[in-house]
Design a protein around this motif. Structure first.
Motif: not given
Length: 502
Positions: A276-285
Motif C-alpha cells: 500500500g501507500n506506506s511502502m516508502r516509509l517501510a523501506y526507509e525504516s
C-alpha cells in the motif's frame, strides 16, 4: 469566554488519530469535481494573512452570498489539516459569535483544542469551565484530556481521566490509549501496566494502538522478554492485523537489547507485510535498521527495491545516506549525494547536514569543507544548522578559530526553531574570551537569547560556563546526526506514523 469546538493531538501520529475521533463533527466529503467554492478559495488563499478571518467571511455575506454551517465545519477541518490553527479558531468563533449557530458537542470539542493549541492550556481550561454540564460529553472531556496529554500535564490528565470514570465516559480504548501514550512518553511504565490491567478487568478490548504503545515501551527499555510475550499475544488476537511497523518497532527493541538475530527475524517479517501507500516509509525504516545491524547486503538489496517504487524522494536519500555513512561506504554515499544534487527533488538541508556531520565525525574535514563549498557555489541556501555542523566539525578536529568564525555565520543565518550545538557554542565563547573578545562573546550570547535560539536558563548557564576557566576539550557525543539521522527514520515508526490509519 464564549462557548464553541476542539481538536486533540499533535506530537504523535496516534494523537492525530484520536483527535479525529474525539474532536470530529460530521463533515461533508469534498467533491472530486473542480472546486467552485469561491469562499473556500478566499480562505485557503489567505494562508499568510496576519489579520482575522472574520472580514473575509463578512465580505462574503455583504456580497449577498450564503455560508452554511456545514461549509464552515469543512473549512475548519481543512485549516486544521494544514496546521492553520489560528484561522480555524477564528472561523469557529465567527460561526457562533456572528452567525449564532448552535454548536454540537463535536464543535465544542474542536474549539477547546484549538484554544489550547493557539492560546495555551490555561485559556482552554477557562473555556471548558464555561461549557454547560449537559454539553460535557465524552468528546469534550476527551478533548480536554488530549490537551493535557499533549502538554504532558500528568496530574491534570489523571484527574480528568478520573472524572471521566466517575461519569462513566471513559469506558473506551480511545480514552485509555491517551493516558497510556502519555505514560509512555513520560517513561511511567509501571503506571502503563496498571492501566492496561484495568482495561482488561473492565472488559475494554486492546486495539492496535494499545498494543503499539505497550510494544514501544518494551522496545524503549530493551525488554526482550516483554516484547516476546506481547508479540505472541498479538499473533493470537484475531482482531489485530499484522503490520510492518509492528515488527520494525520490535526489531529496534531487540537491537537495543543486543539480540541481533532476533532483530533480523523481525525485519524479515516486516518486509513480508509491506504494501500500500506506506511502502516508502517501510523501506526507509527497514534500511536504517539493517544498517544499524551492519548487514550491508540487505541495505543494498532494499535500496534497489525502494528505487523500483518510483521517484526517489528526500526522505529516501536521507535514510540511505545515513545508512551508508554508518556502514563506512563513503564512496557510494558520495555518488548518492551527487545523484541527489543533480535530481529534481526540492533542496532539503537535512541531507547536506547529515553528510557534513558524518564527514566531520570520521575525521574527513577536508571533504566536509569541499562539499560545503560546492553547495555555496551552487547557490544553495544553507541554514543555520549547516553552518553549525561545520563549526562543530572544526572544533572536534582542533580548529577552534575556524569554528568561531563559522559559528558566527550560523548565528547570522538563524531562523525560528534553530538551536545551536551547546557544546560547540560553549567552547567557541570560551575561546573568544581567551582571545580578548569577551565583549563579542557576550554579544553573541545576548543575540541568541533575544532571538529565541536559547532559553534564559541556558543563557545564564552559558554565561557562567564561559567564565569558568575549565574547558572540556571534547564532551561526549558533540556531533549528533549520524546515528541521530538513522534513529529519526526509525522514530517515524516508533511514534506511530501509520499512514494507513489516517
Amino acid at each position: 469566554m464564549k462557548l464553541l469546538g476542539s481538536n486533540a493531538w499533535r506530537n504523535y501520529a496516534i494523537f492525530r488519530v484520536f483527535r479525529a475521533r474525539f474532536c470530529s463533527t460530521k463533515v461533508i466529503e469534498q467533491s472530486s469535481a473542480p472546486i467552485e467554492d469561491n469562499l473556500y478559495r478566499r480562505i485557503s488563499g489567505a494562508e499568510n494573512w496576519v489579520g482575522s478571518m472574520a472580514p473575509v467571511l463578512d465580505q462574503w455575506l455583504e456580497e449577498g452570498k450564503e455560508v452554511k454551517q456545514s461549509e464552515l465545519r469543512k473549512f475548519i477541518q481543512q485549516l486544521r489539516k494544514y496546521r492553520r490553527f489560528r484561522h480555524a479558531l477564528e472561523i469557529s468563533e465567527w460561526m457562533s459569535d456572528q452567525r449564532n449557530h448552535v454548536l454540537s458537542t463535536g464543535d465544542i470539542a474542536i474549539r477547546l483544542d484549538l484554544i489550547s493549541t493557539v492560546h495555551g492550556v490555561e485559556l482552554a481550561e477557562k473555556y471548558f469551565d464555561s461549557i454547560p454540564e449537559t454539553m460535557r460529553t465524552f468528546q469534550v472531556y476527551g478533548a480536554l484530556l488530549s490537551c493535557y496529554a499533549r502538554n504532558r500535564s500528568l496530574e491534570k490528565a489523571e484527574a480528568t481521566m478520573q472524572r471521566m470514570r466517575e461519569f462513566e465516559l471513559g469506558k473506551s480504548s480511545l480514552t485509555y490509549n491517551v493516558m497510556l501514550n502519555l505514560y509512555f512518553r513520560l517513561g511511567k511504565h509501571e503506571k502503563l501496566d496498571i492501566l492496561m490491567q484495568e482495561m482488561t478487568e473492565m472488559g475494554i478490548k486492546w486495539d492496535k494502538f494499545t498494543y503499539s504503545i505497550r510494544l514501544n515501551a518494551y522496545a524503549a527499555s530493551a525488554d526482550a522478554e516483554g516484547m516476546e510475550k506481547l508479540l505472541m499475544k498479538m499473533e493470537f488476537d484475531p482482531l489485530i492485523s499484522k503490520e510492518w511497523n509492528t515488527y520494525v518497532v520490535a526489531a529496534n527493541g531487540f537491537l537495543k537489547s543486543g539480540q541481533n538475530e532476533r532483530a533480523l527475524t523481525m525485519l524479515k517479517r516486516a518486509e513480508q507485510q509491506i504494501r500500500g501507500n506506506s511502502m516508502r516509509l517501510a523501506y526507509e525504516s527497514i534500511i536504517t535498521l539493517y544498517a544499524a545491524l551492519g548487514v550491508k547486503d540487505e541495505v543494498y538489496r532494499l535500496w534497489n527495491l525502494y528505487k523500483n517504487i518510483g521517484k526517489v524522494i528526500n526522505s529516501g536519500y536521507l535514510s540511505m545516506l545515513s545508512s551508508l555513512m554508518k556502514l563506512d561506504d563513503i564512496d557510494f554515499a558520495e555518488k548518492l549525494l551527487e545523484e541527489w544534487e543533480s535530481g529534481t527533488t526540492l533542496f532539503d538541508a537535512r541531507i547536506p547536514n547529515l553528510a557534513i556531520r558524518a564527514y566531520c565525525k570520521k575525521g574527513l574535514l577536508e571533504r566536509a569543507e569541499a562539499y560545503f563549498k560546492r553547495l555555496m557555489e551552487s547557490g544553495k541556501k544553507l541554514d543555520a544548522t549547516t553552518w553549525d555542523c561545520l563549526a562543530t566539525g572544526y572544533w572536534i578536529n582542533g580548529q577552534t578559530a575556524k569554528a568561531v568564525e563559522t559559528l558566527k555565520n550560523a548565528v547570522l543565518a538563524g531562523r525560528p526553531g534553530w538551536k545551536p550545538n551547546k557544546h560547540t557554542l560553549t567552547v567557541c565563547l570560551k575561546y573568544m574570551k581567551r582571545q580578548g573578545e569577551e565583549e563579542g562573546a557576550e554579544e553573541i550570547l545576548r543575540s541568541l537569547e533575544k532571538d529565541g535560539y536559547i532559553s534564559s536558563q541556558l543563557y545564564d548557564q552559558l554565561k557562567h560556563d564561559i567564565n569558568d576557566e575549565i574547558v572540556n576539550s571534547k564532551p561526549l557525543n558533540p556531533i549528533e546526526g549520524d546515528e541521530g539521522a538513522c534513529d529519526s527514520e526509525v522514530q517515524k515508526v516508533v511514534e506511530f506514523k501509520d499512514e494507513n490509519s489516517k
